[in-house]
Design an enzyme around this catalytic site. Structure first.
Site, mmCIF file in Angstrom:
data_model
loop_
_atom_site.group_PDB
_atom_site.id
_atom_site.type_symbol
_atom_site.label_atom_id
_atom_site.label_comp_id
_atom_site.label_asym_id
_atom_site.label_seq_id
_atom_site.Cartn_x
_atom_site.Cartn_y
_atom_site.Cartn_z
ATOM 1 N N HIS A 353 0.813 -1.220 0.000
ATOM 2 C CA HIS A 353 0.000 0.000 0.000
ATOM 3 C C HIS A 353 0.849 1.274 0.000
ATOM 4 O O HIS A 353 0.348 2.354 -0.312
ATOM 5 C CB HIS A 353 -0.910 -0.024 1.246
ATOM 6 C CG HIS A 353 -2.161 0.795 1.105
ATOM 7 N ND1 HIS A 353 -2.278 1.869 0.258
ATOM 8 C CD2 HIS A 353 -3.375 0.688 1.724
ATOM 9 C CE1 HIS A 353 -3.485 2.384 0.367
ATOM 10 N NE2 HIS A 353 -4.170 1.681 1.235
ATOM 11 N N LYS A 436 -29.950 4.771 -7.688
ATOM 12 C CA LYS A 436 -29.927 6.015 -8.469
ATOM 13 C C LYS A 436 -31.338 6.412 -8.899
ATOM 14 O O LYS A 436 -31.665 7.604 -8.965
ATOM 15 C CB LYS A 436 -29.029 5.838 -9.691
ATOM 16 C CG LYS A 436 -27.571 5.601 -9.375
ATOM 17 C CD LYS A 436 -26.867 6.840 -8.846
ATOM 18 C CE LYS A 436 -26.594 7.841 -9.909
ATOM 19 N NZ LYS A 436 -25.812 8.990 -9.388
ATOM 20 N N HIS A 441 -27.393 8.397 -3.561
ATOM 21 C CA HIS A 441 -26.053 8.016 -4.009
ATOM 22 C C HIS A 441 -25.722 6.623 -3.478
ATOM 23 O O HIS A 441 -25.841 6.365 -2.279
ATOM 24 C CB HIS A 441 -25.010 9.029 -3.526
ATOM 25 C CG HIS A 441 -23.714 8.903 -4.265
ATOM 26 N ND1 HIS A 441 -22.835 7.872 -4.042
ATOM 27 C CD2 HIS A 441 -23.182 9.648 -5.261
ATOM 28 C CE1 HIS A 441 -21.804 8.003 -4.852
ATOM 29 N NE2 HIS A 441 -21.994 9.073 -5.606
ATOM 30 N N PRO A 442 -25.275 5.697 -4.356
ATOM 31 C CA PRO A 442 -25.051 4.313 -3.921
ATOM 32 C C PRO A 442 -23.953 4.163 -2.865
ATOM 33 O O PRO A 442 -24.049 3.278 -2.014
ATOM 34 C CB PRO A 442 -24.688 3.580 -5.220
ATOM 35 C CG PRO A 442 -24.301 4.649 -6.185
ATOM 36 C CD PRO A 442 -25.088 5.858 -5.814
ATOM 37 N N ASP A 443 -22.930 5.011 -2.909
ATOM 38 C CA ASP A 443 -21.890 4.911 -1.883
ATOM 39 C C ASP A 443 -22.450 5.269 -0.509
ATOM 40 O O ASP A 443 -22.229 4.563 0.478
ATOM 41 C CB ASP A 443 -20.714 5.831 -2.206
ATOM 42 C CG ASP A 443 -19.680 5.844 -1.089
ATOM 43 O OD1 ASP A 443 -19.109 4.784 -0.798
ATOM 44 O OD2 ASP A 443 -19.474 6.920 -0.484
ATOM 45 N N THR A 478 -5.183 10.520 -0.095
ATOM 46 C CA THR A 478 -6.471 10.278 0.563
ATOM 47 C C THR A 478 -6.708 11.226 1.732
ATOM 48 O O THR A 478 -5.797 11.869 2.242
ATOM 49 C CB THR A 478 -6.546 8.837 1.106
ATOM 50 O OG1 THR A 478 -5.513 8.654 2.084
ATOM 51 C CG2 THR A 478 -6.391 7.823 -0.008
#
Length: 638
Positions: A353, A436, A441-443, A478
């Site tokens: 990572h 949708k 929002h799917p997240d 991030t």
């Protein structure tokens, strides 16, 4: 919210590659949808990472601790924050602003060191991310005897991607017309972490064609032995039949001779122990350093596994567990990219990572998946195999101490790996298309379902880390998005209260959605607060100052600060690519998911030795929450 507003939605398209030709000089003309834009051309024009307002960050921090505090505790923390803002915090902010003046990304070096290179725990399990390939859902269902043939095709597609990247022909990822930082893509190939006594380092050998020489060999690990072979021959990329010849040679040799010592297992060890073992290996014979550097500089490590893990489109549990916790003698844990193949023709990858985040490997994996689909899982070019050199075996000089070090590394690795519970299931009742349609929002839908599932299972809110991308900015990576909001908890409580009306539950849910979406936008725009607080704490450390009370306050860690989130989560994307990580804390969960039109696929991990947690039960609660949320929406006729 439009899907393009979410930094996880990677709208990247690729031109056709005609498989009948493979020479390097032909590749540019093969791109039917070629673009004049170069992959890294916008790097110099990207804005610098901003330093957020101290007042705004502290205000957001206070809001984030509310779900975990009594009224008395909150008042105490509020006073601590006020004291920090008017005192040492103001001085630290000035120092941070000064630092930012001289750096295009004030966080980059700090984050790499603190989050990855200074960490001493074994990183192959605790830091790396891994995931299965989705090819089993189309032309490559599990089938014994296909490992090498499929592997040669898969590896060839990977190498085409490498060549496109060297030519800067991988399209620039954008949100609307705004380009995102592409620097992390430079770290995908020919990159490796090298252990240090107190701090590791990242070695990157990748160069674009315009920059000069780039290594062109891959490393192959099989039954404790290591090999390399060059993927270029007389200026042309080797073909799948030629790769097949190399892999067949390696596998036959390893299957007809004794296993090797398994040097790769050392990369799964605690970092300082691995650093000392590496130093000893080099002292034992300087040639060992040459061999190590051949692996470290290789484009990638290709792993030949003997196992045949079970996998179906609805259940990726066993294969994901094997990829994340499999044989350490055939993975180089420090390598940026391990491409893993199993005996039944199933594939996956494991990645360090440190040098990049998951979206890089998601992009590559989706490219491979599309190529497998386009070509029906076959090689349609020439079967001719040129006279190319056979693979070179890397034979390390070892002694009793090295063998003991390897055995110790394997023992600690398998002990921790055996403690990991992992489930990876598809929820198939509906997916992105349905959410949708309801203008949700799917997240945010999945994150709120996770909050409700955790609340029902554990009877309390779960402090949650969701990855937000900051790639609008130079070398941005991030930010932490804390999705356990006051609004989310209020909604979870209402869902557990029979006296709450449907309209009130609906209202609270929509408030939670709105808060989540706003926070994600803020974080992606450089207006998050966790990285900011980290920067302030590191300034204090560098100045030799005492740790500010803000960071020793119990609510700081209870709300997730200092890497204490019980829910460590990330949206892997909107492609068919899935991933997995271990929990951030012993009493926590790792929860990765991807979103498709007709389904959600989630992977969840927990430690078996923790009596509180159960990954299987959490996922079932989340799936129940999906149904409950959709039922609530339908009843309320949104």
């Amino acid at each position: 919210m439009k899907e393009s507003d979410n930094l996880y939605f990677y709208c990247v398209t690729y031109g056709e590659l005609r498989l009948s030709s493979y020479c390097d000089h032909i590749m540019e003309s093969q791109l039917a949808k070629s673009t004049e834009e170069r992959t890294f051309q916008y790097q110099d024009s990207l804005p610098s990472l901003p330093v957020p307002s101290l007042e705004e960050s502290l205000k957001k921090y206070l809001e984030s601790v509310k779900p975990f505090a009594s009224e008395e505790e909150y008042k105490k923390t509020e006073a601590i924050v006020q004291k920090f803002q008017n005192g040492i915090g103001e001085k630290l902010q000035k120092k941070l602003l000064e630092r930012a003046k001289g750096k295009r990304n004030w966080l980059e070096e700090w984050w790499l060191n603190v989050a990855y290179l200074d960490v001493r725990t074994p990183s192959q399990l605790n830091v790396n991310f891994a995931g299965p390939a989705p090819h089993i859902e189309n032309y490559w269902p599990p089938k014994e005897g296909t490992q090498l043939e499929r592997g040669s095709i898969c590896l060839w597609h990977v190498l085409n991607y490498w060549q496109l990247l060297r030519k800067e022909k991988i399209p620039v990822q954008k949100v609307g017309n705004t380009p995102l930082d592409m620097y992390q893509f430079r770290m995908l190939f020919a990159t490796c972490k090298v252990p240090g006594i107190t701090r590791d380092s990242v070695m990157n050998y990748f160069r674009t064609e315009s920059e000069g020489y780039c290594p062109s060999h891959v490393a192959v690990l099989c039954r404790g032995r290591a090999f390399i072979f060059d993927v270029m021959h007389k200026g042309c990329l080797v073909t799948p039949p030629e790769i097949l010849r190399q892999l067949t040679f390696i596998q036959k040799k390893c299957h007809s001779e004794p296993d090797g010592p398994g040097i790769a297992a050392l990369t799964s060890e605690e970092r300082t122990r691995w650093a000392k073992a590496r130093e000893y290996l080099i002292r034992l014979n300087p040639e060992n350093l040459t061999l190590l550097e051949k692996i470290e500089s290789s484009l990638l490590v290709y792993s030949l596994e003997d196992g045949s893990p079970h996998v179906t489109p609805e259940d990726y549990s066993q294969v994901t567990a094997e990829i994340l916790t499999g044989n350490p003698t055939v993975r180089w844990g420090d390598k940026s990219y391990n491409l893993i193949s199993f005996s039944n023709g199933v594939f996956g990858c494991s990645c360090d990572h440190s040098p990049f985040d998951a979206m890089v490997i998601v992009n590559l994996s989706n490219y491979i998946d599309q190529k497998v689909l386009e070509n029906e899982g076959r090689w349609k070019g020439s079967e001719k195999v040129r006279e190319i050199p056979l693979p070179e075996e890397l034979v390390f000089t070892v002694d009793e101490k090295v063998l003991n070090d390897i055995n110790q590394a394997k023992a600690q690795y398998f002990m921790q790996a055996s403690d990991l519970q992992l489930v990876a299931y598809a929820f198939t009742s509906f997916g992105k298309k349905q959410t949708k349609k309801k203008q949700l929002h799917p997240d945010a839908f999945i994150q709120l379902a996770l909050q409700l599932g955790y609340y029902r299972l554990h009877g309390r809110p779960g402090c949650c880390y969701e990855t937000a991308m900051t790639r609008y900015f130079y070398h941005g990576r991030t930010e932490t998005m804390r999705s356990c909001t006051v609004e989310a908890v209020s909604w979870c409580q209402s869902m557990q209260d029979p006296s709450t009306s449907l309209s009130e539950q609906q209202h609270k849910m929509l408030e939670a959605f709105a808060k989540h979406n706003k926070m994600m936008k803020d974080c992606s725009a450089g207006k998050g607060f966790d990285r900011h607080l980290l920067g302030l704490s590191l300034i204090a450390k560098e100045e030799g100052l005492p740790v500010p009370e803000l960071f020793t306050d119990p609510l700081f860690s209870r709300s997730g600060g200092g890497g204490n989130f019980v829910l460590s989560t990330s949206l892997v994307g909107y492609f068919r690519i899935q991933g997995a990580v271990v929990p951030m804390v012993h009493n926590g969960y790792g929860f990765f998911y991807h979103i498709r039109d007709d389904r959600f696929l989630v992977s969840c991990t927990a430690w078996k030795s923790c009596p509180e947690t159960d990954a299987e039960k959490l996922v079932q609660q989340v799936f129940c929450a999906f149904h409950d949320m959709m039922q609530l929406i339908n009843i309320a006729k949104l």
